[in-house]
Design an enzyme around this catalytic site. Structure first.
Site, PDB file in Angstrom:
ATOM      1  N   LYS A  81       6.988   0.251  -3.683  1.00 42.20           N
ATOM      2  CA  LYS A  81       6.373  -0.210  -2.431  1.00 42.20           C
ATOM      3  C   LYS A  81       5.937  -1.670  -2.570  1.00 42.20           C
ATOM      4  O   LYS A  81       5.403  -2.059  -3.609  1.00 42.20           O
ATOM      5  CB  LYS A  81       5.178   0.692  -2.112  1.00 42.20           C
ATOM      6  N   SER A 156       1.500   4.476   5.556  1.00 41.39           N
ATOM      7  CA  SER A 156       2.113   3.170   5.518  1.00 41.39           C
ATOM      8  C   SER A 156       3.352   3.098   4.624  1.00 41.39           C
ATOM      9  O   SER A 156       4.152   2.187   4.762  1.00 41.39           O
ATOM     10  CB  SER A 156       1.094   2.143   5.013  1.00 41.39           C
ATOM     11  N   SER A 180      -1.054   7.595   2.968  1.00 40.88           N
ATOM     12  CA  SER A 180       0.197   6.831   3.041  1.00 40.88           C
ATOM     13  C   SER A 180       1.305   7.248   2.086  1.00 40.88           C
ATOM     14  O   SER A 180       2.423   6.754   2.194  1.00 40.88           O
ATOM     15  CB  SER A 180      -0.091   5.353   2.835  1.00 40.88           C
TER      16      SER A 180
END
Ligand code: GLN
Length: 508
Positions: A81, A156, A180
């Site tokens: 990420k 997210s 997330s």
């Protein structure tokens, strides 16, 4: 090859059936075929590092050929990420304000991945600074759910989940401040784990809310998550909140769970995380999984956690308060973007112009809320009260774990919603994390495991399992048992390349 789990790929490497270069190339080809752009395709990646990944793969193959001792996942590719710093590779947090920033150092999680020899395919898309539940708040365009390209992949960490779901990567790392990792896992039919707070280093994780953020595994199987968790977890002297406990026993727990015996285990269904507003298709899959756990020998009871109804409100004070303080460092002086207004602007005018141009609406919204909540005169009324609610939530968990070994709920109240549906309604977006936020507030670990497809819309549903702090092994035991029982029922994994490709093609 790309449809295999990371554990299977590791076995294939060990057996000499394939090489890391071959595996890495296959995943890069897959990224080339389905990832597309900001306008079309899955768009899970913000940055792909083909050259770096192939170089790491070649080194792994050389190490293996030389008979050197190897980590089990050595040579298995991974995606990271874009909120974790990567030396020499851009890190943007999906924000314009960090556009062009190349960190001079690796996050500890990344350093451990590199040390174990996993080729890093690239950096995955996310909501800007990890603020959101749909990845639509990325400054570089949304990620699309491989199950249906007109739907959100969760957030997210939608990029990490979509990359793994679309077979672009066998493994990914995400971060979870309020859900997330788990909510994207739920809506993409993948596995996502938020470890116990402090058990995976936050060094090099660009902070949204320090007291809530936690990095963790994003995978297609529970065993893979356990393998990755053991790799990235464990004490780190560079993180002052790091827990001094070893990250071991997760793989063993997953293997034990896979035998399908849950005799002696007590499971608590959280009363408050169900009812009105929960999608019926989600609730019925959830109930089926609860019944399955009982069939495997677990004792199932209902447990009330009365303070959970205040978790959202507390989270949306604590999180923006910490975020507003963390984001103050993006001042146009040190990192990334600098916007210089005409004339001879003062430093303050440069900061103002840069922050105005560099931050998106959701980030600005949270900076404003957080700054307000922390201002003198309001501090006790908002931040102070929220911290008290946090204590009550921890007490609810403690009382519940006096009665049961794990708690369960649906991971998210609904399946993946259409892109754009909640973009203008922040509150509706925030509600996606109703079931995941309590764990962050209390620091306890949680996993989301695929529970099947909702009957009302045919989209993936996630089953959340929560355990006491530092009892992450229970997530793997129960998760693997459920996964085993469900895949036996389905006649194979939920995610299949053929099924998925038909959907991706259809959406193009
Ligand atoms: N969706 C939640 C939020 O918007 C959680 C985000 C996260 O876990 N990073 O804050």
């Amino acid at each position: 090859m790309i449809t295999r789990s990371a554990a299977e790929l590791a076995d294939a490497l060990a057996a000499g059936e394939t090489t890391s270069v071959e595996l890495t190339r296959a995943h890069l080809d897959r990224i080339g075929a389905v990832d597309g752009t900001a306008e079309e395709g899955v768009h899970a990646f913000l940055h792909v590092d083909a050259e770096g990944a192939l170089a790491t793969a070649a080194e792994s193959d050389a190490r293996r050929a030389a008979g050197e001792p190897l980590h089990r996942l050595d040579g298995v590719p991974i995606a990271v990420k874009d909120v974790l710093t990567t030396q020499g590779m851009p890190t943007t947090c999906a924000s314009r304000i960090l556009e062009g920033w190349v960190p001079p150092y690796d996050a500890t999680v990344v350093a451990r991945i590199r040390a174990a020899g996993l080729p890093i395919l690239g950096k995955t898309n996310m909501d800007e600074f990890a603020m959101g539940s749909s990845t639509e708040h990325s400054a570089y365009g949304p990620t699309r759910n491989p199950w249906s390209l007109d739907r959100i992949p969760g957030g997210s960490g939608g990029g990490s989940a979509a990359a793994v779901a679309a077979f672009e990567a066998p493994l990914a790392v995400g971060t979870d401040t309020g859900g997330s990792i788990r909510q994207p896992g739920a809506v993409t039919g993948t596995v996502g784990v938020k470890p116990t707070y402090g058990s995976v280093s936050r060094y090099g994780l660009v902070a949204m809310a320090n007291s809530l953020d936690q990095a963790g595994p994003v995978t297609r199987t529970v065993l893979d998550a356990a393998l990755l968790h053991e790799l990235i977890g464990g004490h780190d002297p560079l993180d002052s909140t790091s827990v001094d406990a070893p990250a071991t026993g997760f793989v063993a727990a997953a293997e034990q769970g896979a035998t399908g015996d849950l005799a002696g285990l007590k499971v608590g269904v959280i009363t408050e995380l169900a009812g009105e507003g929960w999608q019926p298709g989600v609730m019925s899959r959830f109930q089926e999984s609860v019944d399955l756990l009982a069939k495997l020998g677990a004792e199932v009871v209902e447990v009330s956690c009365p303070s959970f109804v205040h978790a959202m409100a507390a989270y949306y004070l604590v999180m923006p308060a910490e975020a507003s303080s963390n984001l103050a460092k993006f001042d146009a002086m040190r990192y990334g973007l600098r916007v210089v207004p005409e004339g001879t602007p003062s430093a303050e005018e440069v900061m103002k112009a840069t922050r105005d141009a560099g931050f998106g609406d959701e980030v600005k919204r949270r900076i404003i809320i957080g700054t307000y909540a922390l201002s003198s005169g309001y501090y006790d009324a908002y931040y102070g009260q929220a911290q008290k609610v946090r204590t009550l939530i921890s007490r609810d968990f403690a009382a519940a774990y006096d009665q049961v070994d794990v708690l369960v709920s649906p991971t998210s109240p609904s399946t993946a919603f259409p892109l754009g549906e909640k973009l203008d309604d922040p509150l509706a977006m925030y509600l996606q994390d109703l079931a995941t936020i309590p764990a962050n507030l209390a620091g306890v670990p949680g996993i989301s495991v695929p529970a099947g497809l909702a009957a009302d819309d045919g989209l993936p549903v996630g089953f959340q399992i929560l355990a006491p702090a530092l009892a992450d092994d229970r997530l793997y035991r129960v998760g693997a048992a459920l996964e085993g029982a469900l895949t036996a029922q389905w006649g194979g994994p939920l995610l299949g390349l053929d099924k998925l490709d038909a959907r991706i093609e259809g959406g193009k």
